[in-house]
Write a protein that holds these residues in place. Sequence first.
Motif, PDB file in Angstrom:
ATOM      1  N   ILE A 117     -24.203  96.461 -13.379  1.00 35.46           N
ATOM      2  CA  ILE A 117     -25.641  96.354 -13.594  1.00 35.46           C
ATOM      3  C   ILE A 117     -25.937  96.517 -15.083  1.00 35.46           C
ATOM      4  CG2 ILE A 117     -25.944  98.832 -13.098  1.00 35.46           C
ATOM      5  CD1 ILE A 117     -28.752  98.135 -12.022  1.00 35.46           C
ATOM      6  N   ALA A 118     -26.945  95.769 -15.557  1.00 32.46           N
ATOM      7  CA  ALA A 118     -27.414  95.970 -16.926  1.00 32.46           C
ATOM      8  C   ALA A 118     -28.928  95.851 -16.911  1.00 32.46           C
ATOM      9  CB  ALA A 118     -26.800  94.936 -17.865  1.00 32.46           C
ATOM     10  N   LEU A 119     -29.584  96.540 -17.823  1.00 32.90           N
ATOM     11  CA  LEU A 119     -31.032  96.397 -17.922  1.00 32.90           C
ATOM     12  C   LEU A 119     -31.445  96.453 -19.374  1.00 32.90           C
ATOM     13  CD1 LEU A 119     -32.520  99.385 -18.516  1.00 32.90           C
ATOM     14  CD2 LEU A 119     -31.730  99.793 -16.208  1.00 32.90           C
ATOM     15  N   HIS A 120     -32.614  95.888 -19.666  1.00 35.54           N
ATOM     16  CA  HIS A 120     -33.123  95.975 -21.036  1.00 35.54           C
ATOM     17  C   HIS A 120     -34.601  96.312 -21.024  1.00 35.54           C
ATOM     18  CE1 HIS A 120     -35.387  92.199 -21.187  1.00 35.54           C
ATOM     19  NE2 HIS A 120     -34.395  91.627 -20.532  1.00 35.54           N
ATOM     20  N   GLY A 121     -35.049  96.866 -22.153  1.00 38.81           N
ATOM     21  CA  GLY A 121     -36.459  97.195 -22.326  1.00 38.81           C
ATOM     22  C   GLY A 121     -37.023  96.444 -23.520  1.00 38.81           C
ATOM     23  N   GLY A 122     -36.391  95.288 -23.848  1.00 37.92           N
ATOM     24  CA  GLY A 122     -36.924  94.432 -24.895  1.00 37.92           C
ATOM     25  C   GLY A 122     -36.110  94.452 -26.177  1.00 37.92           C
ATOM     26  N   ALA A 123     -36.053  93.284 -26.832  1.00 39.63           N
ATOM     27  CA  ALA A 123     -35.370  93.150 -28.116  1.00 39.63           C
ATOM     28  C   ALA A 123     -36.401  92.851 -29.187  1.00 39.63           C
ATOM     29  CB  ALA A 123     -34.346  92.013 -28.063  1.00 39.63           C
ATOM     30  N   GLY A 124     -36.100  93.227 -30.418  1.00 35.52           N
ATOM     31  CA  GLY A 124     -37.017  92.943 -31.513  1.00 35.52           C
ATOM     32  C   GLY A 124     -36.641  93.727 -32.742  1.00 35.52           C
ATOM     33  N   ASP A 125     -37.622  93.923 -33.601  1.00 32.79           N
ATOM     34  CA  ASP A 125     -37.394  94.624 -34.852  1.00 32.79           C
ATOM     35  C   ASP A 125     -37.592  96.119 -34.628  1.00 32.79           C
ATOM     36  OD1 ASP A 125     -37.064  95.334 -37.424  1.00 32.79           O
ATOM     37  OD2 ASP A 125     -38.962  94.492 -38.148  1.00 32.79           O
ATOM     38  N   ILE A 126     -36.541  96.790 -34.240  1.00 32.92           N
ATOM     39  CA  ILE A 126     -36.627  98.233 -33.982  1.00 32.92           C
ATOM     40  C   ILE A 126     -35.947  98.963 -35.143  1.00 32.92           C
ATOM     41  CG2 ILE A 126     -36.174 100.078 -32.322  1.00 32.92           C
ATOM     42  CD1 ILE A 126     -35.643  97.884 -30.223  1.00 32.92           C
TER      43      ILE A 126
ATOM     44  N   THR B 189     -34.574  88.316 -23.832  1.00 32.79           N
ATOM     45  CA  THR B 189     -35.760  88.917 -24.419  1.00 32.79           C
ATOM     46  C   THR B 189     -35.793  88.625 -25.908  1.00 32.79           C
ATOM     47  OG1 THR B 189     -36.807  91.026 -24.996  1.00 32.79           O
ATOM     48  CG2 THR B 189     -34.463  91.101 -24.564  1.00 32.79           C
ATOM     49  N   GLY B 190     -37.001  88.593 -26.463  1.00 24.55           N
ATOM     50  CA  GLY B 190     -37.134  88.321 -27.890  1.00 24.55           C
ATOM     51  C   GLY B 190     -38.295  87.397 -28.142  1.00 24.55           C
ATOM     52  N   LYS B 191     -38.109  86.437 -29.046  1.00 22.67           N
ATOM     53  CA  LYS B 191     -39.177  85.509 -29.371  1.00 22.67           C
ATOM     54  C   LYS B 191     -39.172  84.378 -28.341  1.00 22.67           C
ATOM     55  CE  LYS B 191     -41.234  83.067 -33.241  1.00 22.67           C
ATOM     56  NZ  LYS B 191     -41.585  81.847 -32.490  1.00 22.67           N
ATOM     57  N   GLY B 192     -40.192  84.396 -27.494  1.00 21.82           N
ATOM     58  CA  GLY B 192     -40.225  83.500 -26.334  1.00 21.82           C
ATOM     59  C   GLY B 192     -40.067  82.038 -26.675  1.00 21.82           C
TER      60      GLY B 192
ATOM     61  N   VAL C 250     -26.164  83.570 -28.231  1.00 15.64           N
ATOM     62  CA  VAL C 250     -26.990  84.460 -29.061  1.00 15.64           C
ATOM     63  C   VAL C 250     -26.745  84.200 -30.556  1.00 15.64           C
ATOM     64  CG1 VAL C 250     -27.347  86.881 -29.716  1.00 15.64           C
ATOM     65  CG2 VAL C 250     -27.290  86.226 -27.304  1.00 15.64           C
ATOM     66  N   GLU C 251     -25.490  83.932 -30.917  1.00 10.58           N
ATOM     67  CA  GLU C 251     -25.205  83.626 -32.326  1.00 10.58           C
ATOM     68  C   GLU C 251     -25.786  82.277 -32.738  1.00 10.58           C
ATOM     69  OE1 GLU C 251     -21.013  84.114 -32.953  1.00 10.58           O
ATOM     70  OE2 GLU C 251     -21.161  86.321 -32.984  1.00 10.58           O
ATOM     71  N   GLY C 252     -25.909  81.376 -31.764  1.00 11.51           N
ATOM     72  CA  GLY C 252     -26.459  80.058 -32.059  1.00 11.51           C
ATOM     73  C   GLY C 252     -27.978  80.050 -32.160  1.00 11.51           C
ATOM     74  N   ALA C 253     -28.622  81.086 -31.630  1.00  8.17           N
ATOM     75  CA  ALA C 253     -30.083  81.152 -31.676  1.00  8.17           C
ATOM     76  C   ALA C 253     -30.509  81.625 -33.066  1.00  8.17           C
ATOM     77  CB  ALA C 253     -30.596  82.110 -30.609  1.00  8.17           C
ATOM     78  N   PRO C 254     -31.707  81.222 -33.513  1.00 14.54           N
ATOM     79  CA  PRO C 254     -32.156  81.663 -34.834  1.00 14.54           C
ATOM     80  C   PRO C 254     -32.124  83.190 -34.938  1.00 14.54           C
ATOM     81  CG  PRO C 254     -33.650  80.004 -33.951  1.00 14.54           C
ATOM     82  CD  PRO C 254     -32.676  80.346 -32.859  1.00 14.54           C
ATOM     83  N   SER C 255     -31.675  83.682 -36.087  1.00 14.55           N
ATOM     84  CA  SER C 255     -31.523  85.111 -36.294  1.00 14.55           C
ATOM     85  C   SER C 255     -32.847  85.850 -36.073  1.00 14.55           C
ATOM     86  CB  SER C 255     -31.023  85.350 -37.722  1.00 14.55           C
ATOM     87  OG  SER C 255     -30.922  86.724 -37.938  1.00 14.55           O
ATOM     88  N   GLY C 256     -32.763  86.999 -35.396  1.00 12.10           N
ATOM     89  CA  GLY C 256     -33.952  87.812 -35.185  1.00 12.10           C
ATOM     90  C   GLY C 256     -34.800  87.391 -34.000  1.00 12.10           C
ATOM     91  N   THR C 257     -34.290  86.473 -33.168  1.00 16.58           N
ATOM     92  CA  THR C 257     -35.127  85.970 -32.065  1.00 16.58           C
ATOM     93  C   THR C 257     -34.658  86.380 -30.672  1.00 16.58           C
ATOM     94  OG1 THR C 257     -33.858  83.903 -31.842  1.00 16.58           O
ATOM     95  CG2 THR C 257     -35.745  83.885 -33.345  1.00 16.58           C
ATOM     96  N   THR C 258     -33.373  86.707 -30.509  1.00 19.49           N
ATOM     97  CA  THR C 258     -32.843  86.718 -29.148  1.00 19.49           C
ATOM     98  C   THR C 258     -31.923  87.892 -28.827  1.00 19.49           C
ATOM     99  OG1 THR C 258     -32.870  84.297 -29.216  1.00 19.49           O
ATOM    100  CG2 THR C 258     -31.594  85.311 -27.449  1.00 19.49           C
ATOM    101  N   GLY C 259     -32.133  88.472 -27.653  1.00 22.58           N
ATOM    102  CA  GLY C 259     -31.196  89.416 -27.077  1.00 22.58           C
ATOM    103  C   GLY C 259     -31.075  89.077 -25.606  1.00 22.58           C
TER     104      GLY C 259
END
Lengths: 319, 302
Positions: free
Chosen positions: A5-14, A235-238, A269-278
């Motif tokens: 199991i894995a869960l997340h509470g959001g990705a972003g600039d933390i 999660t990240g920039k929709g 994830v590496e292929g997505a623009p930096s800072g957008t995706t988790g």
Amino acid sequence: MGWAIALHGGAGDIPRSLPLERRETREAAIRHCLQIGVDALKAHRSPLDVVEVVVRELENHPHFNAGRGSVLTSNGTVEMEACIMDGNTKRCGAVSGLITVKNPISLARLVMEKTPHIYLGFDGAEAFAREQGVEMVDSTHFITPENIERLKQAKKANRVQLDYTQPIKKVDEIPVSDGDSQIGTVGCVAVDGHGNLATATSTGGFVNKMVGRIGDTPIVGAGTYANNFCAVSATGKGEAIIRGTIARDVAALMEYKGLSLKDAAKYVVEGAPSGTTGLIAVSAKGEVTMPLNTSGMYRACATEDGYTEMAIWPGETCD
Amino acid sequence: MGGWAIAVHGGAGVDPNLPQERQEEAKQLLTRCLNLGISSLRSSSSAIDVVELVVRELESDPLFNSGRGSALTENGTVEMEASIMDGSGRRCGAVSGITTVKNPISLARLVMEKSPHSYLAFSGAEAFAKQQGVETVDNNYFITEDNIGMLKLAKEANSIMFDYRIPLAGSESCSAVVESPIQMNGLPISVYAPETVGCVVVDSEGRCAAATSTGGLMNKMTGEGEAIIRGTLARDVAALMEYKGLNLQEAVDYVIKKRLDNGKAGLIAVSNNGEVAYGFNSVGMFRGCATEDGFMDVSIWE
């Protein structure tokens, strides 16, 4: 083979300077939700039930951007969305534009199970909720003082704020909730010992988003996807996640290119623009991975062999 | 690099007993749209401009189910949706729940270009349309005699389910409909059943674009559109080329065969080297395609 199991509470600039007490509140909630999921898997509940139960709990927690605690639109209202998907059958359900449904993820599951459709939105989704008798609350239930302040700040800066974007810093302004002012999407993925997979994602969207905006969360293949290879919640920039069909691509790389779960998720994830995706993902074999290209993502996982971890920033884990 | 290529569709799943003159009308419209796209491509318009132009034409003509001529909701009104995507930069825009915008596809493009978002719906999308100053019309504009008749038939059979559905955003062009179009929820249907119109283009610089627009289904079947969502159909054509090295036609054939389970659907596709392909497992699909080397085809049946 075994459950995972894995869960997340959001990705972003933390920021790593995140005040300890804010961090601890969320970490405690993540730990609590993970335990609920682990207990449910140990009790042999189906992965579909497990992801729903865990996401309901995250929705009820006011410090995450889903259900109670959802961020506000430019009109100061909440518009929540959610999606759930069963891997082996590829059955799925999604909802958008919810304003009074206490647990959007459970309505998404009802769309999957009680309608011939996959995706209902706005008035139609609310009408369906009433017809199904799900718990509904006044929309003030979802609105927290922190989110009113966040909207005010975003409006001042005249921008839509991404998940976890740093609040605007001005010398003459007291930052309201530095470091946790933007709280992300929530999600859960699970697999049982028989390789049954499921995923669920729920969100309030962006601070100061336009009314009517639909993000990646309810789009099957973008924010949420499961098949018989893996289950993924992103999660990240929709907008970037929609364009990149992030969740489907993890599965497609396993299916069409024969990559392992970890390699597929890393590639996407590496292929997505930096800072957008988790994203978080589990495979039918019970593997788990939680890569990100943002500065942080609240995340945790556990597997049947006793491995468990919780992290916020990159490099804290094997990912 | 190949030359330009274009394909258009007016929906998959056609009544095999569709009267000959209706078939001719459909073919004429598809031909007109192809020619519109071709002359635009010859004058070096970009792929994204061409797909928008062609879909606007399909929306404005009442023949197919999009824009004017959209299927009606149980309340006798029209609710439309559309999506557009530019292959270069993977930019995309989508709208749902549109009731007054004359050309939903152009609003989808404005979402892509003038909003920070990819997808707007219902009152928020209508408010955005007003703010952008796009042409709006009374909802009656979209309603045709044919569709009033179909709604009446459906209501008499008491088989209406109000359509709240929202489509997938940002995809290539594909369309789905009724498996056996003679019967739609047990109703005889002799007018146009298909759900969607679309256009895909690669221009001579190798830029790809896709646009899809629909009025939704008059009457919910088991939801063939749902099979397309579940199968992430349009993305999978591209993923099979990208990750499995298939060519365009192989990828199209694979998704129609393997990704639809029991759903019925059709799709059109072009590749960046100027190939064009289509596939469907329904009874017929209104479609047309043309390439720079002079090939042109408009057909309905297999």
